[in-house]
Write a protein that holds these residues in place. Structure first.
Motif, mmCIF file in Angstrom:
data_model
loop_
_atom_site.group_PDB
_atom_site.id
_atom_site.type_symbol
_atom_site.label_atom_id
_atom_site.label_comp_id
_atom_site.label_asym_id
_atom_site.label_seq_id
_atom_site.Cartn_x
_atom_site.Cartn_y
_atom_site.Cartn_z
ATOM 1 N N ASN A 107 0.728 -1.185 0.058
ATOM 2 C CA ASN A 107 0.074 -0.025 0.054
ATOM 3 C C ASN A 107 0.749 1.277 0.040
ATOM 4 O OD1 ASN A 107 -2.852 -0.937 0.427
ATOM 5 N ND2 ASN A 107 -1.674 -1.970 1.853
ATOM 6 N N ASN A 108 2.068 1.160 -0.261
ATOM 7 C CA ASN A 108 3.122 2.431 -0.183
ATOM 8 C C ASN A 108 3.057 2.795 0.898
ATOM 9 O OD1 ASN A 108 5.293 4.003 -1.253
ATOM 10 N ND2 ASN A 108 3.735 5.270 -2.240
ATOM 11 N N ILE A 109 3.037 2.496 2.253
ATOM 12 C CA ILE A 109 2.664 3.142 3.400
ATOM 13 C C ILE A 109 3.929 2.954 4.175
ATOM 14 C CG2 ILE A 109 1.736 2.861 5.772
ATOM 15 C CD1 ILE A 109 -0.768 1.774 4.226
ATOM 16 N N ILE A 110 4.480 4.084 5.068
ATOM 17 C CA ILE A 110 5.516 4.165 6.158
ATOM 18 C C ILE A 110 5.147 3.622 7.387
ATOM 19 C CG2 ILE A 110 7.200 5.504 7.119
ATOM 20 C CD1 ILE A 110 7.095 7.489 4.596
ATOM 21 N N VAL A 111 5.903 2.620 7.686
ATOM 22 C CA VAL A 111 5.854 2.087 9.278
ATOM 23 C C VAL A 111 6.878 2.792 10.266
ATOM 24 C CG1 VAL A 111 5.839 0.167 10.854
ATOM 25 C CG2 VAL A 111 5.088 0.092 8.588
ATOM 26 N N LEU A 112 6.254 3.636 11.043
ATOM 27 C CA LEU A 112 7.006 4.309 12.097
ATOM 28 C C LEU A 112 7.146 3.335 13.356
ATOM 29 C CD1 LEU A 112 8.738 6.804 13.009
ATOM 30 C CD2 LEU A 112 6.495 7.909 13.658
ATOM 31 N N HIS A 113 8.415 2.671 13.097
ATOM 32 C CA HIS A 113 8.513 1.626 14.399
ATOM 33 C C HIS A 113 9.421 2.087 15.465
ATOM 34 C CE1 HIS A 113 9.874 -2.908 14.935
ATOM 35 N NE2 HIS A 113 8.870 -2.449 15.861
ATOM 36 N N ASP A 114 8.636 2.479 16.548
ATOM 37 C CA ASP A 114 9.147 2.648 17.778
ATOM 38 C C ASP A 114 9.299 1.799 18.658
ATOM 39 O OD1 ASP A 114 9.820 4.043 20.060
ATOM 40 O OD2 ASP A 114 7.928 5.540 20.173
ATOM 41 N N ILE A 115 10.902 1.708 18.713
ATOM 42 C CA ILE A 115 11.290 0.468 19.478
ATOM 43 C C ILE A 115 12.028 0.713 20.590
ATOM 44 C CG2 ILE A 115 11.654 -0.885 17.296
ATOM 45 C CD1 ILE A 115 14.855 -0.158 17.488
ATOM 46 N N THR A 116 11.511 2.046 21.452
ATOM 47 C CA THR A 116 11.961 2.446 22.522
ATOM 48 C C THR A 116 12.208 1.375 23.617
ATOM 49 O OG1 THR A 116 10.935 4.728 22.145
ATOM 50 C CG2 THR A 116 11.684 4.058 24.630
ATOM 51 N N TYR A 117 11.338 0.381 23.846
ATOM 52 C CA TYR A 117 11.288 -0.750 24.734
ATOM 53 C C TYR A 117 11.878 -2.011 24.274
ATOM 54 C CZ TYR A 117 8.648 3.079 26.760
ATOM 55 O OH TYR A 117 8.352 4.210 27.407
ATOM 56 N N ARG A 118 12.485 -1.841 23.001
ATOM 57 C CA ARG A 118 13.034 -3.318 22.494
ATOM 58 C C ARG A 118 13.855 -4.045 23.444
ATOM 59 N NH1 ARG A 118 17.784 -4.127 19.566
ATOM 60 N NH2 ARG A 118 17.351 -5.875 18.252
ATOM 61 N N ASP A 119 14.671 -3.462 24.039
ATOM 62 C CA ASP A 119 15.514 -4.383 24.838
ATOM 63 C C ASP A 119 15.091 -5.073 26.146
ATOM 64 O OD1 ASP A 119 18.050 -4.088 23.456
ATOM 65 O OD2 ASP A 119 17.813 -1.940 23.900
ATOM 66 N N PHE A 120 14.008 -4.539 26.535
ATOM 67 C CA PHE A 120 13.297 -5.625 27.642
ATOM 68 C C PHE A 120 12.650 -6.674 27.368
ATOM 69 C CE2 PHE A 120 13.737 -1.014 29.030
ATOM 70 C CZ PHE A 120 14.237 -1.129 30.102
ATOM 71 N N ALA A 121 12.250 -6.812 25.847
ATOM 72 C CA ALA A 121 11.483 -7.757 25.268
ATOM 73 C C ALA A 121 12.382 -9.069 25.360
ATOM 74 C CB ALA A 121 11.064 -7.598 24.121
ATOM 75 N N ARG A 122 11.442 -10.118 25.332
ATOM 76 C CA ARG A 122 11.995 -11.428 25.226
ATOM 77 C C ARG A 122 12.599 -12.045 23.997
ATOM 78 N NH1 ARG A 122 7.013 -14.245 27.575
ATOM 79 N NH2 ARG A 122 5.946 -12.263 26.439
ATOM 80 N N GLU A 123 11.656 -11.531 23.093
ATOM 81 C CA GLU A 123 12.257 -11.425 21.529
ATOM 82 C C GLU A 123 11.732 -10.283 21.068
ATOM 83 O OE1 GLU A 123 10.750 -15.039 19.847
ATOM 84 O OE2 GLU A 123 11.768 -16.363 20.945
ATOM 85 N N HIS A 124 12.575 -10.018 19.842
ATOM 86 C CA HIS A 124 11.786 -8.576 18.954
ATOM 87 C C HIS A 124 12.358 -8.752 17.461
ATOM 88 C CE1 HIS A 124 11.864 -4.310 17.834
ATOM 89 N NE2 HIS A 124 10.710 -4.382 18.802
ATOM 90 N N THR A 125 11.643 -8.408 16.727
ATOM 91 C CA THR A 125 11.792 -8.393 15.310
ATOM 92 C C THR A 125 11.545 -6.815 14.626
ATOM 93 O OG1 THR A 125 11.154 -10.683 15.192
ATOM 94 C CG2 THR A 125 11.299 -9.388 13.138
ATOM 95 N N LEU A 126 12.674 -6.310 13.921
ATOM 96 C CA LEU A 126 12.386 -5.204 13.225
ATOM 97 C C LEU A 126 11.559 -5.214 11.820
ATOM 98 C CD1 LEU A 126 16.248 -4.000 13.678
ATOM 99 C CD2 LEU A 126 14.332 -3.241 15.025
ATOM 100 N N VAL A 127 10.655 -4.311 11.753
ATOM 101 C CA VAL A 127 10.003 -4.280 10.480
ATOM 102 C C VAL A 127 11.062 -3.822 9.288
ATOM 103 C CG1 VAL A 127 8.244 -2.976 9.282
ATOM 104 C CG2 VAL A 127 7.982 -3.296 11.572
ATOM 105 N N ALA A 128 12.083 -3.108 9.758
ATOM 106 C CA ALA A 128 13.162 -2.646 8.737
ATOM 107 C C ALA A 128 13.677 -3.711 8.174
ATOM 108 C CB ALA A 128 14.061 -1.606 9.393
ATOM 109 N N GLN A 129 13.856 -5.133 8.829
ATOM 110 C CA GLN A 129 14.469 -6.027 7.999
ATOM 111 C C GLN A 129 13.821 -6.639 6.844
ATOM 112 O OE1 GLN A 129 14.809 -8.591 11.679
ATOM 113 N NE2 GLN A 129 16.687 -8.191 11.846
ATOM 114 N N TYR A 130 12.466 -6.419 6.944
ATOM 115 C CA TYR A 130 11.457 -6.759 5.891
ATOM 116 C C TYR A 130 11.009 -5.744 4.901
ATOM 117 C CZ TYR A 130 11.981 -10.873 8.958
ATOM 118 O OH TYR A 130 12.586 -11.952 9.610
#
Length: 389
Positions: free
Chosen positions: A191-214
């Motif tokens: 859909n030609n949309i931008i995802v604003l991925h706010d990963i401020t709390y990423r490092d507290f998560a058990r697992e985390h995946t970045l939208v930027a990778q895909y």
């Protein structure tokens, strides 16, 4: 142009919001569970970097406008992103990163999809520069208390330009599976949309995946040093994207003489030593969650919508107690010296149902909350003549 901004409610007994937070800041014995700051961070390398840079009087010089190259490289390495694909701009906090991303992505006829609950400051920015924000209700078990790919598909239209993905979600602590992130990336590309991925709390998560990778060409990633690094008062963050997305953001930077040099030196030290201390902080946070859950399980009318949380905060739903979260937060602050946050700070629709508590603080302080919470609820119910359900 004068931008509309939702007025913050002034707490009872104070003349302004600023006066209230100045009071909190100066109250050294306060149990700090009301802002998602990290009080477990005691890394000497970060303190040493600040002291050394200060002694060298590095603050007399302007830093590079995009940030120190070493810091930019360390951020990409921390996220596992390819330096040949992504660029980094160091900013004076993740909030500045959010502003840059939103102000250059939206225009007056485009709209944004965001969640409720969420971080309402982001929505304020989106309303300034876009047409409107679709705040999708996610406070329900059906959708796992998060903005799912299904909800995104149901709510996008021809004018949707931006998806706000706070991950893990403030205030609930829900995060996304790899499969969900991959699907959101596909939605953005289709859909030609931008995802604003706010990963401020990423490092507290058990697992985390970045939208930027895909979906690198459709993702702007916002990075913070305030939380896991314990550097909230140093006000430093970053925004990461492809060069095409970065170009308008960099052209819009107001702080074009660079970000605080002492903060950058501390950030470099934090990233270089991160693998030495991060596990201990995460383990303490998960232990602290367990203690909070014990208190909630013992208190009729309260429950945890998401447990365990993958952030350093969680929501306690008190809607069946008959109490107003504002009253409970005020009681805990005034009579127990515990600062928590009422729900209206993070939700327009559901803010009357919950309080938000942060737990990246020493366990002995969490024990105070654990021992006081049930009594606080019961005491307020008696004062207000509320019969528990």
């Amino acid at each position: 142009m004068v931008f509309k901004k939702k007025e913050k409610k002034v707490p009872k007994g104070f003349n302004s919001v600023n006066e209230f937070f100045d009071y909190l800041y100066k109250k050294e014995d306060l149990i700090w569970m009301g802002q998602n700051t990290n009080h477990l961070q005691k890394v000497e390398a970060i303190e040493d970097a600040l002291i050394e840079a200060s002694h060298k009087r590095d603050y007399c010089k302007y830093p590079p406008p995009e940030g120190f190259p070493e810091l930019k490289q360390l951020i990409l390495e921390d996220l596992g992103l390819d330096e040949n694909i992504f660029d980094v701009q160091i900013t004076a906090s993740a909030t500045e990163s959010l502003y840059l991303a939103i102000s250059t992505s939206l225009y007056h006829i485009t709209n944004t999809i965001a969640s409720d609950p969420g971080y309402l400051i982001i929505n304020n920015f989106c309303n300034r520069f876009g047409n409107h924000v679709k705040e999708i209700p996610v406070y329900n078990e059906e959708h796992g208390y998060k903005l799912t790919p299904q909800l995104i598909r149901e709510n996008i239209d021809m004018e949707t330009k931006l998806i706000i993905l706070i991950d893990p979600l403030n205030p609930i602590g829900a995060t996304y599976t790899k499969e969900e992130i991959m699907e959101i990336a596909e939605i953005a590309k289709e859909n030609n949309i931008i995802v604003l991925h706010d990963i401020t709390y990423r490092d507290f998560a058990r697992e985390h995946t970045l939208v930027a990778q895909y979906a690198p060409e459709h993702t702007i990633t916002v990075y913070s040093f305030s939380k896991i690094f314990g550097m909230a008062g140093l006000r430093i963050g970053a925004v990461i994207s492809t060069p095409d997305l970065m170009r308008p953001m960099r052209a819009s930077v107001i702080n074009d003489l660079g970000t605080n040099v002492l903060s950058q030196e501390a950030a470099i030290a934090g990233l270089k030593t991160k693998d030495q201390w991060i596990d201990e902080i995460k383990q303490t946070c998960f232990k602290n969650q367990e203690l909070i859950k014990e208190a909630v399980d013992e208190t009729p009318g309260t429950f945890l919508p998401v447990y365990p949380s993958d952030a350093n905060m969680m929501v306690i739903d008190i809607s069946q107690t008959g109490l107003d979260p504002v009253d409970l937060a005020a009681y805990l602050l005034d009579e127990k010296n515990i600062f928590v946050r009422e729900g209206n700070y993070t939700s327009k629709l559901f803010g009357d149902r919950y309080i938000r508590v942060s737990y990246s603080i020493p366990t002995e302080e969490i024990m105070v909350f654990r021992n006081e919470f049930k009594d606080a609820v019961e005491t307020l119910q008696k004062r207000q003549n509320i019969i528990p359900k």
